[in-house]
Design an enzyme around this catalytic site. Structure first.
Site, PDB file in Angstrom:
ATOM      1  N   GLU A 154     -47.701  21.805  16.884  1.00 46.52           N
ATOM      2  CA  GLU A 154     -46.919  21.514  15.672  1.00 46.52           C
ATOM      3  C   GLU A 154     -45.518  20.996  15.979  1.00 46.52           C
ATOM      4  O   GLU A 154     -44.529  21.461  15.411  1.00 46.52           O
ATOM      5  CB  GLU A 154     -46.854  22.766  14.778  1.00 46.52           C
ATOM      6  CG  GLU A 154     -48.223  23.208  14.311  1.00 46.52           C
ATOM      7  CD  GLU A 154     -48.241  24.610  13.700  1.00 46.52           C
ATOM      8  OE1 GLU A 154     -47.171  25.173  13.437  1.00 46.52           O
ATOM      9  OE2 GLU A 154     -49.343  25.150  13.501  1.00 46.52           O
ATOM     10  N   GLU A 291     -58.715  25.297  14.632  1.00 39.13           N
ATOM     11  CA  GLU A 291     -58.313  26.481  13.842  1.00 39.13           C
ATOM     12  C   GLU A 291     -58.958  26.456  12.461  1.00 39.13           C
ATOM     13  O   GLU A 291     -58.326  26.789  11.458  1.00 39.13           O
ATOM     14  CB  GLU A 291     -56.788  26.531  13.686  1.00 39.13           C
ATOM     15  CG  GLU A 291     -56.040  26.484  15.001  1.00 39.13           C
ATOM     16  CD  GLU A 291     -54.526  26.657  14.859  1.00 39.13           C
ATOM     17  OE1 GLU A 291     -54.053  27.031  13.774  1.00 39.13           O
ATOM     18  OE2 GLU A 291     -53.817  26.409  15.855  1.00 39.13           O
TER      19      GLU A 291
HETATM   20  O1  G3I Z   1     -46.650  41.580  16.878  1.00 37.42           O
HETATM   21  C1  G3I Z   1     -46.132  42.159  15.679  1.00 37.42           C
HETATM   22  C2  G3I Z   1     -46.395  43.616  15.676  1.00 37.42           C
HETATM   23  O2  G3I Z   1     -45.696  44.196  16.732  1.00 37.42           O
HETATM   24  C3  G3I Z   1     -45.989  44.175  14.324  1.00 37.42           C
HETATM   25  O3  G3I Z   1     -46.353  45.515  14.265  1.00 37.42           O
HETATM   26  C4  G3I Z   1     -46.645  43.423  13.183  1.00 37.42           C
HETATM   27  C5  G3I Z   1     -46.174  43.912  11.829  1.00 37.42           C
HETATM   28  O4  G3I Z   1     -46.477  42.962  10.838  1.00 37.42           O
HETATM   29  O5  G3I Z   1     -46.338  42.075  13.296  1.00 37.42           O
HETATM   30  C6  G3I Z   1     -46.820  41.520  14.503  1.00 37.42           C
HETATM   31  O6  G3I Z   1     -46.562  40.161  14.559  1.00 37.42           O
HETATM   32  C7  G3I Z   1     -47.349  39.335  13.746  1.00 37.42           C
HETATM   33  C8  G3I Z   1     -48.182  38.425  14.639  1.00 37.42           C
HETATM   34  O7  G3I Z   1     -48.885  37.492  13.856  1.00 37.42           O
HETATM   35  C9  G3I Z   1     -49.171  39.195  15.508  1.00 37.42           C
HETATM   36  O8  G3I Z   1     -50.133  39.797  14.715  1.00 37.42           O
HETATM   37  C10 G3I Z   1     -46.449  38.527  12.874  1.00 37.42           C
HETATM   38  O9  G3I Z   1     -45.794  39.369  11.948  1.00 37.42           O
HETATM   39  C11 G3I Z   1     -47.221  37.466  12.133  1.00 37.42           C
HETATM   40  O10 G3I Z   1     -46.301  36.589  11.472  1.00 37.42           O
HETATM   41  C12 G3I Z   1     -48.035  36.655  13.098  1.00 37.42           C
HETATM   42  O11 G3I Z   1     -48.777  35.696  12.358  1.00 37.42           O
HETATM   43  C13 G3I Z   1     -49.430  34.697  13.112  1.00 37.42           C
HETATM   44  C14 G3I Z   1     -48.864  33.345  12.746  1.00 37.42           C
HETATM   45  O12 G3I Z   1     -49.552  32.347  13.478  1.00 37.42           O
HETATM   46  C15 G3I Z   1     -47.373  33.252  13.047  1.00 37.42           C
HETATM   47  O13 G3I Z   1     -46.912  31.994  12.819  1.00 37.42           O
HETATM   48  C16 G3I Z   1     -50.909  34.751  12.796  1.00 37.42           C
HETATM   49  O14 G3I Z   1     -51.470  35.968  13.293  1.00 37.42           O
HETATM   50  C17 G3I Z   1     -51.620  33.558  13.434  1.00 37.42           C
HETATM   51  O15 G3I Z   1     -52.914  33.477  12.943  1.00 37.42           O
HETATM   52  C18 G3I Z   1     -50.889  32.277  13.113  1.00 37.42           C
HETATM   53  O16 G3I Z   1     -51.533  31.253  13.830  1.00 37.42           O
HETATM   54  C19 G3I Z   1     -51.059  29.924  13.615  1.00 37.42           C
HETATM   55  C20 G3I Z   1     -51.315  29.156  14.893  1.00 37.42           C
HETATM   56  O17 G3I Z   1     -50.724  29.805  15.989  1.00 37.42           O
HETATM   57  C21 G3I Z   1     -50.802  27.725  14.786  1.00 37.42           C
HETATM   58  N1  G3I Z   1     -51.358  27.048  13.637  1.00 37.42           N
HETATM   59  C22 G3I Z   1     -51.212  27.757  12.379  1.00 37.42           C
HETATM   60  C23 G3I Z   1     -51.783  29.170  12.480  1.00 37.42           C
HETATM   61  C24 G3I Z   1     -51.746  29.883  11.150  1.00 37.42           C
HETATM   62  O18 G3I Z   1     -50.437  30.088  10.710  1.00 37.42           O
END
Ligand code: G3I
Length: 378
Positions: A154, A291
């Site tokens: 991205e 994805e």
């Molecule tokens: O790691 C912390 C954890 O320590 C904490 O307890 C928890 C509480 O909410 O949060 C955890 O972090 C989260 C992380 O995922 C791991 O689960 C973040 O809040 C959350 O924002 C994060 O979201 C990810 C997102 O990317 C962030 O931008 C999604 O899982 C993931 O599916 C998403 O993936 C992206 C691709 O990398 C790129 N393309 C788009 C796609 C969807 O947004």
């Protein structure tokens, strides 16, 4: 009509022969994909691998895995000196035990970076060194285990209307110091203001540098540029096409384009997606659908209507067909596989969901059958 003993014996022999040699109907996605030339993959969360139904479904249905978050900086890099590979190593172990390939996601992104990095006030030289060390250490750690990397993710602006590079810590805030300069070839439809004058450094130089570092660390790994909202032919995919063509001319080691395929309206332009896959593969690049999910409107219990589930199934089938129609499209991957664990619910305040192949009880949805049929028909 009665048959003589010879005829009955012949019928019996023929029946046994047919039973022994007829190809059985595929039971799983990975069986259906076996002879298609396409890998069938999903994003995974290491914390869920200990859940029996999660692990069993994963091992049965897929031959390709990608850590959803576990290879991102915020997980791997507790500080500027250390690397913590515990989470992604769990995924690598699982894949090895179940004979699965692994995609790596992602080395350079503007999100999920740790605060020590984003608030560190590093100079371009310091950032450059940090990024070089990161890419070489991570790709080197998984040399021979991760066969394909989303080197950068991205890097272009949100939406599909500008085709400009995104302002990020790596590109221009302050950006990494890039030693190499070159004269960009003249792409036909880039964002002209982004291309720079002849002889000036290409705006893509920082990305080119990342691909070179990754290639140095594992010359056998396939290196991808991964992007959202670039599935159809639009200004963003035009800009990526121009960049990829420029990289090919310059000898930058790029091997593929990842089209994310997060579909949130039920009317994707399949012809445009197919043409887009076609133009990238015509450049000699592979395309991976990286994805895919198709989010639906859901009620308070997370349920979608059966009509929408059928529309969703048709979209999975059409995207699979579009990929399978191009020999250079070599992987179809979904962003998770059970509605129990999907990023969709968490960003949409639970009005959207049900985007994946299995429901939250691991029951196959119409989309699963549609995808399996598409793979089996190849
Ligand atoms: O790691 C912390 C954890 O320590 C904490 O307890 C928890 C509480 O909410 O949060 C955890 O972090 C989260 C992380 O995922 C791991 O689960 C973040 O809040 C959350 O924002 C994060 O979201 C990810 C997102 O990317 C962030 O931008 C999604 O899982 C993931 O599916 C998403 O993936 C992206 C691709 O990398 C790129 N393309 C788009 C796609 C969807 O947004």
């Amino acid at each position: 009509m009665s048959h003589g003993p010879e005829t009955r014996i012949l019928i019996w022999i023929l029946s046994v022969f047919c039973l022994a040699f007829a190809a059985p109907a595929p039971q799983s996605l990975r069986e259906a994909a076996q002879h298609s030339g396409v890998l069938i993959g999903t994003a995974v969360r290491p914390a869920q691998l200990s859940e029996a139904a999660y692990a069993a479904t994963l091992a049965r249905e897929f031959n390709l895995l990608e850590p959803e978050d576990a290879l991102k900086w915020e997980v791997l890099r507790p500080d500027a000196q250390s690397f913590d590979f515990r989470q992604p190593d769990q995924v690598v172990d699982f894949a090895a035990r179940h004979n699965m390939r692994i995609r790596g996601h992602t080395l350079v992104w503007h999100r999920q970076n740790p605060p020590w990095l984003t608030s560190g006030d590093f100079t371009p030289d310091q950032l450059s060194k940090l990024l070089e060390t990161h890419i070489k250490t991570v790709v080197g750690h998984y040399q021979g285990k991760i066969f394909a990397w989303d080197v950068a993710n991205e890097a272009f602006d949100e939406g599909d209307r500008t085709g400009k590079l995104r302002s990020t810590i790596w590109h221009d805030q302050p950006g990494i110091a890039v030693a190499t300069t070159h004269e960009p070839s003249a792409p036909s439809n880039p964002a002209p203001s982004e291309l720079g004058a002849r002889g000036s450094p290409s705006p893509y130089s920082y990305l080119a540098q990342c691909f070179r570092w990754a290639h140095e660390a594992d010359p056998a790994a396939l290196l991808f540029y991964n992007e959202a909202e670039a599935e159809e032919i639009n200004l963003k995919s035009d800009a990526i096409y121009a960049m990829a063509r420029d990289f090919k001319h310059q000898g930058v080691p790029i091997h593929g384009i990842g089209l994310q395929m997060h579909i949130s309206n039920l009317h994707p332009d399949i012809a445009s997606i197919s043409a887009n896959i076609g133009r990238f593969t015509a450049l000699g690049l592979q395309v991976h659908i990286t994805e895919m999910d198709v989010s639906l409107q859901v009620d308070a219990n997370g349920n979608a209507s059966s009509a929408d589930l059928q529309r969703q199934a048709n979209i999975y089938r059409q995207i699979a067909d579009a990929c399978l129609a191009h020999p250079g499209c070599t992987a179809i991957q979904t962003w998770g596989f059970t509605d129990k664990y999907s990023w969709i619910g968490s960003h949409s305040k639970h009005t959207q969901g049900a985007a994946l192949l299995f429901d939250s009880h691991y029951r196959a949805k119409p989309a699963y059958e549609a995808l399996r049929n598409a793979l089996a028909a190849r």
